[in-house]
Every structure is written in C-alpha cells, then in structure tokens.
Design a protein around this motif. Structure first.
Motif, PDB file in Angstrom:
ATOM      1  N   GLU A   1       0.742  -1.192  -0.062  1.00 23.45           N
ATOM      2  CA  GLU A   1       0.050   0.069   0.024  1.00 23.45           C
ATOM      3  C   GLU A   1       0.898   1.355   0.016  1.00 23.45           C
ATOM      4  N   VAL A   2       1.877   1.044   0.478  1.00 25.38           N
ATOM      5  CA  VAL A   2       2.791   2.591   0.697  1.00 25.38           C
ATOM      6  C   VAL A   2       3.456   2.702  -0.801  1.00 25.38           C
ATOM      7  N   SER A   3       3.719   1.704  -1.687  1.00 28.69           N
ATOM      8  CA  SER A   3       4.355   1.811  -2.786  1.00 28.69           C
ATOM      9  C   SER A   3       3.259   2.477  -3.911  1.00 28.69           C
ATOM     10  N   VAL A   4       1.970   1.928  -3.542  1.00 29.59           N
ATOM     11  CA  VAL A   4       0.824   2.166  -4.467  1.00 29.59           C
ATOM     12  C   VAL A   4       0.716   3.946  -4.324  1.00 29.59           C
ATOM     13  N   ARG A   5       0.694   4.294  -2.892  1.00 27.30           N
ATOM     14  CA  ARG A   5       0.298   5.472  -2.752  1.00 27.30           C
ATOM     15  C   ARG A   5       1.339   6.300  -3.005  1.00 27.30           C
ATOM     16  N   LYS A   6       2.575   5.885  -3.173  1.00 24.53           N
ATOM     17  CA  LYS A   6       3.777   6.741  -3.616  1.00 24.53           C
ATOM     18  C   LYS A   6       3.722   7.291  -4.772  1.00 24.53           C
ATOM     19  N   VAL A   7       3.517   6.283  -5.648  1.00 24.35           N
ATOM     20  CA  VAL A   7       3.486   6.358  -7.211  1.00 24.35           C
ATOM     21  C   VAL A   7       2.233   7.402  -7.540  1.00 24.35           C
ATOM     22  N   LEU A   8       1.125   7.104  -6.901  1.00 21.31           N
ATOM     23  CA  LEU A   8       0.089   8.076  -7.180  1.00 21.31           C
ATOM     24  C   LEU A   8       0.287   9.586  -6.548  1.00 21.31           C
ATOM     25  N   GLU A   9       1.079   9.553  -5.404  1.00 25.04           N
ATOM     26  CA  GLU A   9       1.409  11.113  -4.818  1.00 25.04           C
ATOM     27  C   GLU A   9       2.577  11.457  -5.772  1.00 25.04           C
ATOM     28  N   TRP A  10       3.498  10.963  -6.487  1.00 22.72           N
ATOM     29  CA  TRP A  10       4.386  11.614  -7.462  1.00 22.72           C
ATOM     30  C   TRP A  10       3.816  11.924  -8.631  1.00 22.72           C
ATOM     31  N   GLY A  11       2.557  11.439  -9.100  1.00 21.20           N
ATOM     32  CA  GLY A  11       1.870  11.935 -10.137  1.00 21.20           C
ATOM     33  C   GLY A  11       1.233  10.954 -11.240  1.00 21.20           C
ATOM     34  N   ALA A  12       1.434   9.585 -10.892  1.00 17.20           N
ATOM     35  CA  ALA A  12       0.974   8.785 -11.542  1.00 17.20           C
ATOM     36  C   ALA A  12      -0.540   8.776 -11.962  1.00 17.20           C
ATOM     37  N   ASP A  13      -1.064   8.415 -13.078  1.00 15.97           N
ATOM     38  CA  ASP A  13      -2.582   8.404 -13.184  1.00 15.97           C
ATOM     39  C   ASP A  13      -3.375   7.158 -13.043  1.00 15.97           C
ATOM     40  N   GLY A  14      -2.481   6.179 -12.698  1.00 14.00           N
ATOM     41  CA  GLY A  14      -3.211   4.807 -12.233  1.00 14.00           C
ATOM     42  C   GLY A  14      -2.044   3.629 -12.059  1.00 14.00           C
ATOM     43  N   VAL A  15      -2.407   2.607 -11.530  1.00 15.29           N
ATOM     44  CA  VAL A  15      -1.406   1.551 -11.029  1.00 15.29           C
ATOM     45  C   VAL A  15      -2.028   0.114 -11.831  1.00 15.29           C
ATOM     46  N   VAL A  16      -1.072  -0.563 -12.173  1.00 16.01           N
ATOM     47  CA  VAL A  16      -1.498  -1.739 -12.818  1.00 16.01           C
ATOM     48  C   VAL A  16      -1.002  -3.047 -11.643  1.00 16.01           C
ATOM     49  N   ILE A  17      -1.808  -3.860 -11.285  1.00 10.33           N
ATOM     50  CA  ILE A  17      -1.576  -4.877 -10.316  1.00 10.33           C
ATOM     51  C   ILE A  17      -1.238  -6.477 -11.141  1.00 10.33           C
ATOM     52  N   PRO A  18       0.185  -6.556 -11.049  1.00 10.26           N
ATOM     53  CA  PRO A  18       0.424  -7.772 -11.542  1.00 10.26           C
ATOM     54  C   PRO A  18      -0.032  -8.986 -11.003  1.00 10.26           C
ATOM     55  N   HIS A  19      -0.273 -10.072 -11.771  1.00  8.64           N
ATOM     56  CA  HIS A  19      -0.587 -11.552 -11.315  1.00  8.64           C
ATOM     57  C   HIS A  19      -1.601 -11.381 -10.148  1.00  8.64           C
ATOM     58  N   CYS A  20      -2.815 -10.520 -10.539  1.00 10.63           N
ATOM     59  CA  CYS A  20      -3.877 -10.309  -9.346  1.00 10.63           C
ATOM     60  C   CYS A  20      -4.728 -11.569  -9.704  1.00 10.63           C
ATOM     61  N   LYS A  21      -4.938 -12.370  -8.547  1.00 10.87           N
ATOM     62  CA  LYS A  21      -5.516 -13.742  -8.562  1.00 10.87           C
ATOM     63  C   LYS A  21      -6.952 -13.608  -7.769  1.00 10.87           C
TER      64      LYS A  21
ATOM     65  N   THR B   1      -8.172   8.734 -10.796  1.00 11.42           N
ATOM     66  CA  THR B   1      -7.004   7.491 -10.727  1.00 11.42           C
ATOM     67  C   THR B   1      -7.497   6.117 -11.082  1.00 11.42           C
ATOM     68  N   LEU B   2      -6.886   5.246 -11.816  1.00 13.21           N
ATOM     69  CA  LEU B   2      -7.319   4.200 -12.537  1.00 13.21           C
ATOM     70  C   LEU B   2      -6.376   3.036 -11.739  1.00 13.21           C
ATOM     71  N   ILE B   3      -7.371   1.973 -11.469  1.00 21.45           N
ATOM     72  CA  ILE B   3      -7.010   0.830 -10.878  1.00 21.45           C
ATOM     73  C   ILE B   3      -7.015  -0.285 -11.752  1.00 21.45           C
ATOM     74  N   ILE B   4      -5.811  -1.007 -12.280  1.00 23.93           N
ATOM     75  CA  ILE B   4      -6.131  -2.092 -13.339  1.00 23.93           C
ATOM     76  C   ILE B   4      -5.345  -3.079 -13.033  1.00 23.93           C
ATOM     77  N   PRO B   5      -6.246  -4.081 -12.444  1.00 23.71           N
ATOM     78  CA  PRO B   5      -5.668  -5.890 -12.038  1.00 23.71           C
ATOM     79  C   PRO B   5      -5.174  -6.333 -13.377  1.00 23.71           C
ATOM     80  N   MET B   6      -4.329  -7.076 -13.389  1.00 22.91           N
ATOM     81  CA  MET B   6      -3.950  -7.902 -14.685  1.00 22.91           C
ATOM     82  C   MET B   6      -4.550  -9.413 -14.542  1.00 22.91           C
ATOM     83  N   ASP B   7      -4.873  -9.607 -15.616  1.00 23.27           N
ATOM     84  CA  ASP B   7      -5.559 -11.051 -16.029  1.00 23.27           C
ATOM     85  C   ASP B   7      -4.617 -11.700 -16.586  1.00 23.27           C
ATOM     86  N   GLU B   8      -3.583 -12.431 -15.852  1.00 23.04           N
ATOM     87  CA  GLU B   8      -2.480 -13.215 -16.476  1.00 23.04           C
ATOM     88  C   GLU B   8      -2.311 -14.398 -15.732  1.00 23.04           C
TER      89      GLU B   8
END
Length: 261
Positions: free
Chosen positions: A74-94, A143-150
């Motif tokens: 959660e800290v990593s997610v918060r930081k990239v959004l605070e730095w200015g990212a528009d969304g996060v992609v979640i790898p291997h979301c099961k 802010t976009l939340i994008i889980p990965m279907d992989e």
C-alpha cells in the motif's frame, strides 16, 4: 482531458517503457500517445528518486502515466500516485483480496483508506488554490486501478475481482496466462488463452470498463483486429522492442557493406 475521459470516447493507445531513461520517456510522450506504461515488475527500478524522475519526465510531456507495480504494497501504491501517476496496474492479480488491498491504498474515503498528505506532486504540493475536497474528489474520480488477468485464477475469480469498487480496466497478459496453464508462451493466444480473453472481454463490456493488452507487432492490421476483438486500451510495444527493430532494419541496410570488408 484525463485518461478516463479519453477512454469514454474510444480506444486509447500507449507504449510500455522498460529502459527508464527520462529522455526516452519524454520523447514517447512528445509524439502524442495517450499513455505510457512504466514498469516496476520486470525492471531493476525501485521506488526512489530514480523512479520519481521517470514520472516527472512523463508529466513534462503531458502523457498519462500508468505504473505496473511490483506487488500490492500500500505504501508503494500511494507513493507512485502521490508522485503523479494516473493509475496503477496490479500484476498477477489472482483474487478479490489483492484487488481490495490496492483499491484501499489508491482511493481516499469513502472508496478506500488512502493516507492523505498535501505536500506531494499530485496535490500541487498544497500550493496556490489547493483545496482538500477538490483534490480528494479528483483523485478518487481520475485515478485508475487496473488488475492484470495473467493467471487462470483471475478467470476463476473474475466476478469477485471486477466487483471491487474502483476497478477501471483489466490488463490481459497472454504470455503469463499461457505460463499459468503450462502452455507454450505466445502473444497469438492458443485456444485456452483465447477462451480466457473472450471471457474477459464479455465481463469488462458488461461493466463498461476498459480492456487493455499488448499489440505486437503494432501493425495497422493487428491494431484493427485488436480493437475488433475487444481491446480498448492498446499497448503498442515497448521502447526496447522498437529500438531493437530499428537496429534490425539498420543492420539489414549496413550488413552488405560490412561483408565487403
């Protein structure tokens, strides 16, 4: 116009970046693509000033920024959004739990439990005209939340995952999906992977959310097919892929001259 606003109008187009070089990132943005896909999963980059510089380079060119995280911290997610990212992609979301963890970190109440601070880039460092309510509303809306279907587990739990409030799109990963089924890896998708993709397209359309995936090579024919198949967010290769293809073309030109030596 935000990336989410563009997504409502039709397909959006982006490129992944693995080199992390600021001039490459800014150049990609300068050419008018809708988004850049920065990577923390398969690169040596860690959260810190070097990665913050990548986000700043993208923002300088005005391109929307999606960051594929290394995990659901959660800290990593918060930081990239605070730095200015528009969304996060979640790898291997099961499963739903992984998605909820990221949603809580990415969204402010009432949607999540994101920690609030005004002295961050996303908030303009609390400068002139800053308003807490406006900031929180815009972050929750944009802010976009994008889980990965992989993984096959995503298909098994697809309804639970997509029912998490705040999920805006799903990134399909045919290579790792093949891996999860212990099948030969390919972008072209075998029958089982194609079945998973069609299920994803059906479910994302029902919920009016985006469906993202790679288009390699990004030819006119492949782009047209990807859109007809159901992709609404197209990743048109990556910086290393394009660089190597340029080198391949160069060597085809120069090799005959080299062979004359």
């Amino acid at each position: 116009m935000t990336l989410k606003e563009k997504m409502k109008k039709g397909p959006v187009f982006g490129m992944a970046c693995f080199t992390g070089v600021s001039c490459i990132i800014q150049t990609i943005g300068n050419y008018g693509l809708d988004f850049i896909y920065l990577d923390l999963e398969h690169t040596p980059w860690m959260l810190g000033s070097d990665f913050e510089k990548q986000i700043m380079a993208a923002k300088l060119s005005g391109i929307s920024i999606l960051v594929r995280m290394a995990d659901t911290d959660e800290v990593s997610v918060r930081k990239v959004l605070e730095w200015g990212a528009d969304g996060v992609v979640i790898p291997h979301c099961k499963n739903r739990a992984m998605t909820e963890t990221v949603a809580e970190a990415a969204k402010f109440p009432p949607l999540g439990r994101r920690g609030a601070e005004s002295n961050v880039r996303a908030a303009g460092f609390g400068g002139p005209g800053f308003d807490w309510n406006t900031y929180i509303k815009s972050q929750n809306n944009d802010t976009l939340i994008i889980p990965m279907d992989e993984d096959y587990e995503f298909s098994d739990n697809i309804d639970d995952i997509l029912s998490v409030p705040g999920v805006d799109a799903v990134n399909f990963g045919p290579l790792d999906y093949s891996n999860s089924l212990k099948l030969p890896v390919q972008y072209g998708m075998g029958e089982d992977v194609q079945k998973a993709f069609k299920l994803l397209v059906k479910k994302t359309r029902e919920r009016h959310i985006g469906c993202m995936g790679p288009v390699i090579p990004p030819t006119d024919e492949n782009i047209d097919k990807a859109i007809k198949d159901g992709y609404t967010m197209l990743i048109l290769g990556n910086d290393m892929w394009h660089f190597q293809n340029s080198l391949k073309g160069l060597m085809q030109t120069v090799t005959p001259y080299m062979e004359k030596r």
